[in-house]
Design an enzyme around this catalytic site. Sequence first.
Site, PDB file in Angstrom:
ATOM      1  N   ASP A  45      -0.914   3.127  -1.438  1.00  0.00           N
ATOM      2  CA  ASP A  45      -2.012   2.179  -1.273  1.00  0.00           C
ATOM      3  C   ASP A  45      -3.352   2.912  -1.288  1.00  0.00           C
ATOM      4  O   ASP A  45      -3.464   4.042  -0.822  1.00  0.00           O
ATOM      5  CB  ASP A  45      -1.835   1.427   0.049  1.00  0.00           C
ATOM      6  CG  ASP A  45      -2.798   0.269   0.177  1.00  0.00           C
ATOM      7  OD1 ASP A  45      -2.807  -0.579  -0.729  1.00  0.00           O
ATOM      8  OD2 ASP A  45      -3.537   0.214   1.167  1.00  0.00           O
ATOM      9  N   GLU A 100      -1.784   2.525  -6.482  1.00  0.00           N
ATOM     10  CA  GLU A 100      -2.751   1.426  -6.525  1.00  0.00           C
ATOM     11  C   GLU A 100      -4.125   2.000  -6.874  1.00  0.00           C
ATOM     12  O   GLU A 100      -4.821   2.545  -6.026  1.00  0.00           O
ATOM     13  CB  GLU A 100      -2.789   0.712  -5.166  1.00  0.00           C
ATOM     14  CG  GLU A 100      -3.696  -0.499  -5.161  1.00  0.00           C
ATOM     15  CD  GLU A 100      -3.973  -1.005  -3.759  1.00  0.00           C
ATOM     16  OE1 GLU A 100      -3.897  -2.220  -3.530  1.00  0.00           O
ATOM     17  OE2 GLU A 100      -4.279  -0.177  -2.879  1.00  0.00           O
TER      18      GLU A 100
END
Length: 437
Positions: A45, A100
């Site tokens: 992330d 991401e």
Amino acid sequence: MGSRGHHSVWDSRLFNYGSWEVLRYLLSNARWWLEEYKFDGYRFDGVTSMMYIHHGLQVGFTGNYNEYFGYATDVDALVYLMLVNDMIHGLYPEAVTIGEDVSGMPTFCIPVQDGGVGFDYRLHMAIADKWIEILKKRDEDWKMGEIVHTLTNRRWMEKCVAYAESHDQALVGDKTIAFWLMDKDMYEFMALDRPSTALIDRGIALHKMIRLVTMGLGGEGYLNFMGNEFGHPEWIDFPRGDQRLPNGVVIPGNGYSYDKCRRRFDLGDADYLRYRGMQEFDQAMQHVEEKYGFMTSEHTYISRKDEKDRVIVFERGNLVFVFNFHWNNSYFDYRVGCAKPGKYKIVLDSDDPLFGGFGRLDHNAEYFSFEGWYDDRPRSFMVYAPNRTAVVYALVEDEPKVVNDLELVEIPETVKPAAAEPVKESEPDEESELLDS
């Protein structure tokens, strides 16, 4: 210290990736979850925030290499990402890593041994944001070229995971795609024993089309967010109290309520609700992908982005996808380009009654290609394209003719039986007489 140690927007501390102790901690943590809990891999992330000293804040990446390889790049963080990818793939070759990233960092999905960062996939975050942006517009203002550009805007040979909706879109303060489309009508008109509304019909049709075009063009992987597969009506809101920011602004909480802190998966399984049809469509999409493997096919060609007709046509593998986003116009004998000659058949139809559609297409119909360039394709065939409908056509290659599950075989002339001749009566022989007795 400073911006390298503190994220001003998230109000969180940041790791010092240049420290040996930090690297050992993070690497051992990554291995531990794979080894102890048998994880299939990781989705990392906020990688954009890691890779740049400015954390990607107030920066519009244009693709110029100077934006990626310069003094703004956090080399220590990039080295850590290369190390963790190399370790994961070295110890667990079957493990998958997904990063991401919204910046489009070059070499992001190139193996470490080839000089890349080493991720298997990049999470294609721009797609979900684009859908929310489009859903705020009237149907007449949707641009086919804009949709196609967002779905295909990735680096050559860079594998991406596409998704139409995620937590960023469905958290409190925003709405799920289904709720953007159908709003409060979802609370009263999703039961099959009640009449539908124009808003519900539009929302269900477009929800299916949005998911299929995202899966068809967005990348080599597809992510379903919790409830998106059947059009979950509500957002997610975790129990929280009031939050006071450093600048003194207070963000009100929800009194630590659990009311919206759940997903209603029972809605998709209820055969008396329209959610069931939307879930059946999601399953059908996955089955088509499993059978034809179009997401991993090397052949992709977009032959039509018609702003007047509101039609998108593209090929992926041996499949031809036809999307008619027009809110009113259906097209008879609509010509679509194709690469390979032969007979095509419908393998997925968003207008199927099973999926909550109106059943305007005959699934037994056959579509034969004919020669001649059209939309930069060497061949084409004619289809019926109902409004707000997506249809997938598959090339039928040397399919045997089947009747009652038995293959028909042409019998050669040499083994065909001769015409029957009259049977002559004869006297029974001695052996027959003995048997009769």
